[in-house]
Design a protein around this motif. Structure first.
Motif, PDB file in Angstrom:
ATOM      1  N   LEU A   1       0.824  -1.199   0.000  1.00  0.00           N
ATOM      2  CA  LEU A   1       0.000   0.000   0.000  1.00  0.00           C
ATOM      3  C   LEU A   1       0.863   1.256   0.000  1.00  0.00           C
ATOM      4  O   LEU A   1       0.547   2.252  -0.667  1.00  0.00           O
ATOM      5  CB  LEU A   1      -0.929  -0.010   1.220  1.00  0.00           C
ATOM      6  CG  LEU A   1      -1.911   1.156   1.373  1.00  0.00           C
ATOM      7  CD1 LEU A   1      -2.783   1.306   0.140  1.00  0.00           C
ATOM      8  CD2 LEU A   1      -2.763   0.973   2.615  1.00  0.00           C
TER       9      LEU A   1
ATOM     10  N   SER B   1      -7.438   4.376   3.509  1.00  0.00           N
ATOM     11  CA  SER B   1      -7.332   2.928   3.670  1.00  0.00           C
ATOM     12  C   SER B   1      -6.199   2.573   4.623  1.00  0.00           C
ATOM     13  O   SER B   1      -6.351   1.715   5.505  1.00  0.00           O
ATOM     14  CB  SER B   1      -7.120   2.265   2.307  1.00  0.00           C
ATOM     15  OG  SER B   1      -6.948   0.873   2.439  1.00  0.00           O
ATOM     16  N   ALA B   2      -5.057   3.234   4.463  1.00  0.00           N
ATOM     17  CA  ALA B   2      -3.925   2.990   5.361  1.00  0.00           C
ATOM     18  C   ALA B   2      -4.273   3.397   6.789  1.00  0.00           C
ATOM     19  O   ALA B   2      -3.935   2.691   7.746  1.00  0.00           O
ATOM     20  CB  ALA B   2      -2.693   3.752   4.874  1.00  0.00           C
TER      21      ALA B   2
ATOM     22  N   VAL C   1      -7.308   3.586   8.228  1.00  0.00           N
ATOM     23  CA  VAL C   1      -8.323   2.712   8.804  1.00  0.00           C
ATOM     24  C   VAL C   1      -7.754   1.334   9.131  1.00  0.00           C
ATOM     25  O   VAL C   1      -8.067   0.737  10.167  1.00  0.00           O
ATOM     26  CB  VAL C   1      -9.520   2.580   7.835  1.00  0.00           C
ATOM     27  CG1 VAL C   1     -10.487   1.502   8.312  1.00  0.00           C
ATOM     28  CG2 VAL C   1     -10.244   3.917   7.701  1.00  0.00           C
ATOM     29  N   GLN C   2      -6.878   0.818   8.253  1.00  0.00           N
ATOM     30  CA  GLN C   2      -6.328  -0.521   8.450  1.00  0.00           C
ATOM     31  C   GLN C   2      -5.145  -0.545   9.418  1.00  0.00           C
ATOM     32  O   GLN C   2      -4.732  -1.618   9.854  1.00  0.00           O
ATOM     33  CB  GLN C   2      -5.864  -1.099   7.122  1.00  0.00           C
ATOM     34  CG  GLN C   2      -6.966  -1.333   6.108  1.00  0.00           C
ATOM     35  CD  GLN C   2      -6.425  -1.913   4.809  1.00  0.00           C
ATOM     36  OE1 GLN C   2      -5.751  -2.951   4.800  1.00  0.00           O
ATOM     37  NE2 GLN C   2      -6.683  -1.233   3.703  1.00  0.00           N
ATOM     38  N   PHE C   3      -4.616   0.618   9.747  1.00  0.00           N
ATOM     39  CA  PHE C   3      -3.412   0.667  10.577  1.00  0.00           C
ATOM     40  C   PHE C   3      -3.693   0.097  11.963  1.00  0.00           C
ATOM     41  O   PHE C   3      -4.669   0.445  12.617  1.00  0.00           O
ATOM     42  CB  PHE C   3      -2.923   2.115  10.691  1.00  0.00           C
ATOM     43  CG  PHE C   3      -1.611   2.256  11.411  1.00  0.00           C
ATOM     44  CD1 PHE C   3      -0.421   2.065  10.740  1.00  0.00           C
ATOM     45  CD2 PHE C   3      -1.567   2.562  12.763  1.00  0.00           C
ATOM     46  CE1 PHE C   3       0.796   2.195  11.395  1.00  0.00           C
ATOM     47  CE2 PHE C   3      -0.367   2.687  13.424  1.00  0.00           C
ATOM     48  CZ  PHE C   3       0.820   2.501  12.739  1.00  0.00           C
ATOM     49  N   LYS C   4      -2.829  -0.780  12.428  1.00  0.00           N
ATOM     50  CA  LYS C   4      -2.939  -1.376  13.752  1.00  0.00           C
ATOM     51  C   LYS C   4      -2.064  -0.577  14.714  1.00  0.00           C
ATOM     52  O   LYS C   4      -0.846  -0.506  14.521  1.00  0.00           O
ATOM     53  CB  LYS C   4      -2.496  -2.836  13.725  1.00  0.00           C
ATOM     54  CG  LYS C   4      -3.347  -3.717  12.822  1.00  0.00           C
ATOM     55  CD  LYS C   4      -2.817  -5.141  12.782  1.00  0.00           C
ATOM     56  CE  LYS C   4      -3.662  -6.003  11.844  1.00  0.00           C
ATOM     57  NZ  LYS C   4      -3.124  -7.392  11.758  1.00  0.00           N
TER      58      LYS C   4
ATOM     59  N   GLN D   1       4.165  -0.798   9.009  1.00  0.00           N
ATOM     60  CA  GLN D   1       3.162  -1.597   8.302  1.00  0.00           C
ATOM     61  C   GLN D   1       3.032  -1.160   6.850  1.00  0.00           C
ATOM     62  O   GLN D   1       3.476  -0.084   6.469  1.00  0.00           O
ATOM     63  CB  GLN D   1       1.811  -1.471   9.017  1.00  0.00           C
ATOM     64  CG  GLN D   1       1.862  -1.916  10.474  1.00  0.00           C
ATOM     65  CD  GLN D   1       0.627  -1.529  11.258  1.00  0.00           C
ATOM     66  OE1 GLN D   1      -0.493  -1.534  10.740  1.00  0.00           O
ATOM     67  NE2 GLN D   1       0.814  -1.183  12.539  1.00  0.00           N
ATOM     68  N   PHE D   2       2.402  -2.036   6.034  1.00  0.00           N
ATOM     69  CA  PHE D   2       2.140  -1.786   4.608  1.00  0.00           C
ATOM     70  C   PHE D   2       3.432  -1.506   3.838  1.00  0.00           C
ATOM     71  O   PHE D   2       3.438  -0.751   2.860  1.00  0.00           O
ATOM     72  CB  PHE D   2       1.188  -0.590   4.417  1.00  0.00           C
ATOM     73  CG  PHE D   2       0.025  -0.566   5.360  1.00  0.00           C
ATOM     74  CD1 PHE D   2      -0.889  -1.605   5.396  1.00  0.00           C
ATOM     75  CD2 PHE D   2      -0.155   0.505   6.233  1.00  0.00           C
ATOM     76  CE1 PHE D   2      -1.967  -1.576   6.270  1.00  0.00           C
ATOM     77  CE2 PHE D   2      -1.222   0.543   7.104  1.00  0.00           C
ATOM     78  CZ  PHE D   2      -2.138  -0.499   7.124  1.00  0.00           C
TER      79      PHE D   2
END
Length: 492
Positions: free
Chosen positions: A2, A42-43, A45-48, A54-55
């Motif tokens: 991403l 998107s990054a 919202v999906q980020f933990k 990440q990504f």
């Protein structure tokens, strides 16, 4: 992958826009910027929320030298990726009532700069960071030099010389750090940022590396006394370029302080951090006082922005979790507010052909929408509770006050002086008798209102429920502060 898409997509879109003739370039640029916003969301919202990157992606760039094309998003960079994705489509949309010569080149440069900015905020290799750091300078230079005001050539040349000069110090520091890393698996050295963190540099080495990095980042922000390029550049640049500079580009400097200086040279920070905080506090007070005396709206906002950046730098060097959290939150809030304020100045200029406060007045009588949006952005800028500026400034001031009570009290003047200069600007431009320039002032168009709506949503979202953003950055901040403390002790 991403992250790779976030970097490559605007660059590819910019290349295609160069092939488009006429005004259609702005519609294509807006569509591309909205796609990039979707990727950034998107990054986000999906980020933990944790301390990991990440990504990401990692490819050999100059393999024999251990230099890699490697990037990812962590808790330090995620808000800046979101900020870049959010502001660029709004900046493009803000130009829909304006006409620019060579529109395909104009909008392509904006997207090229967006790609470079995302690269800066996500790079995990020192030389890749430097590449994007310099690449971001090229589009903004041409935007200012080709579409700026009457004095654009000497002003942009000064800006270019300042930033290039500062970046050379950073390059020397990066090369030095690269040669300090041990050989791995037959490869000469490593330029990975995490490998720089592992170095045990001597106190003397840390001192000069500290200043090499700091000068580069201080010029970009800017911090007193490296700020003299900023007001003229902001005023002479076309407003979209000014928005990019103030809203996003200056964040590269604050981000660099957090990403490089604190974890790599903690003893240098220990030796010189108080000096930087003093310089930052001087900038806070100086910038605010100068802003109060300005008659030009853009110059007033430029000095106010300079003052706010000084508080961010002071918060970072307070070496407290609250100061660090405040810097990250305030970078997002400041970007939103300053773009809104410069857009207000651009709207007023487009209808009156002046930014001089003494030639304005009475605008609010026929502009209910502009008045409301202007006031909301202003209240966010002066850190009114329940707006986005409050939580960042509160955390920053708490961090500086924890570090040193007297410096914290001095830094607190930013709230008083900031309110004075901003409210004075609002009163001079919007109230009072109508002038010949404002007698036929028209309210906002649909496209202009659409720019303000997302900004206003963010002002109140961050002010009323900042937990959305603070929970994402907190694990990375806590991990970084623990690492800095442990490393500093082990180096003594």
């Amino acid at each position: 992958m991403l992250t790779l898409g976030l970097i490559l997509f605007p660059a590819i879109a910019a290349t295609l826009i160069l092939l488009i003739k006429g005004e259609r370039a702005k519609q294509v640029a807006l569509a591309a910027a909205l796609v990039e916003l979707a990727l950034a969301l998107s990054a986000f919202v999906q980020f933990k929320p944790d301390a990991t990157s990440q990504f990401g992606f990692d490819y050999a760039w100059i393999g024999a030298l251990g230099i890699r094309f490697s990037a990812g998003i962590d808790g330090i960079s995620v808000l800046l990726v979101l900020l870049t994705g959010l502001l660029v489509p709004l900046i493009v949309l803000s130009t829909f009532n304006r006409q620019y010569e060579r529109p395909s080149t104009f909008y392509a440069l904006m997207l090229f700069m967006q790609a470079a900015l995302i690269g800066v905020f996500t790079a995990r290799d020192g030389f890749l960071f430097y590449l994007f750091f310099e690449a971001a300078l090229i589009p903004i230079y041409f935007l200012a030099a080709m579409w700026g005001g009457a004095n654009r050539i000497p002003v942009t040349f000064k800006f270019f010389v300042y930033t290039i000069f500062g970046s050379l110090f950073m390059l020397v520091a990066l090369v030095y750090l690269y040669y300090q890393t041990p050989p791995v698996a037959g490869i000469a050295h490593s330029s990975a940022i995490v490998d720089f963190y592992k170095l045990k540099l001597t106190p003397n080495a840390q001192n000069w590396v500290f200043w090499a990095f700091f000068i580069a980042f201080a010029i970009k922000m800017p911090v007193f006394p490296f700020h003299t390029w900023q007001p003229d550049t902001y005023v002479e640049s076309p407003t979209p370029a000014t928005m990019l500079l103030a809203g996003i580009m200056l964040k590269m400097g604050v981000y660099g302080l957090i990403r490089f200086i604190l974890p790599i040279v903690p003893l240098g920070v220990e030796a010189w951090g108080q000096t930087v905080i003093i310089l930052s506090v001087i900038g806070i007070v100086y910038g605010s006082i100068i802003a109060i005396r300005q008659r030009d709206m853009k110059r007033l906002i430029a000095y106010s922005s300079f003052s706010h950046v000084g508080l961010m730098a002071a918060g970072v060097f307070s070496q407290t979790e609250t100061g660090m959290q405040g810097a990250l939150i305030q970078m997002l809030a400041h970007g939103i507010n300053v773009v809104g304020m410069f857009f207000v100045a651009d709207i007023i200029f487009s209808r009156t052909n002046t930014n001089q406060l003494d030639q304005l007045g009475g605008i609010t009588r026929a502009t209910p929408k502009l008045t409301v949006y202007f006031m909301i952005m202003l209240l966010g800028s002066v850190a009114l509770p329940l707006t986005n500026g409050f939580i960042g400034e509160f955390l920053l001031l708490h961090g500086v006050f924890t570090y040193n009570h007297y410096l914290g009290l001095a830094a607190g003047f930013t709230i008083i002086f900031g309110a004075v200069c901003m409210l004075r600007m609002f009163q001079k431009s919007m109230f009072g008798p109508t002038s010949s320039r404002t007698a036929t002032f028209a309210d906002l168009t649909m496209s202009e209102s659409l720019v303000f709506v997302p900004l206003v949503i963010m002002v109140f979202w961050m002010g009323i429920y900042p937990k959305t953003f603070m929970d994402i950055t907190e694990p990375a901040v806590v991990n970084l502060m623990k690492y800095i403390g442990t490393t500093a002790v082990s180096m003594k």
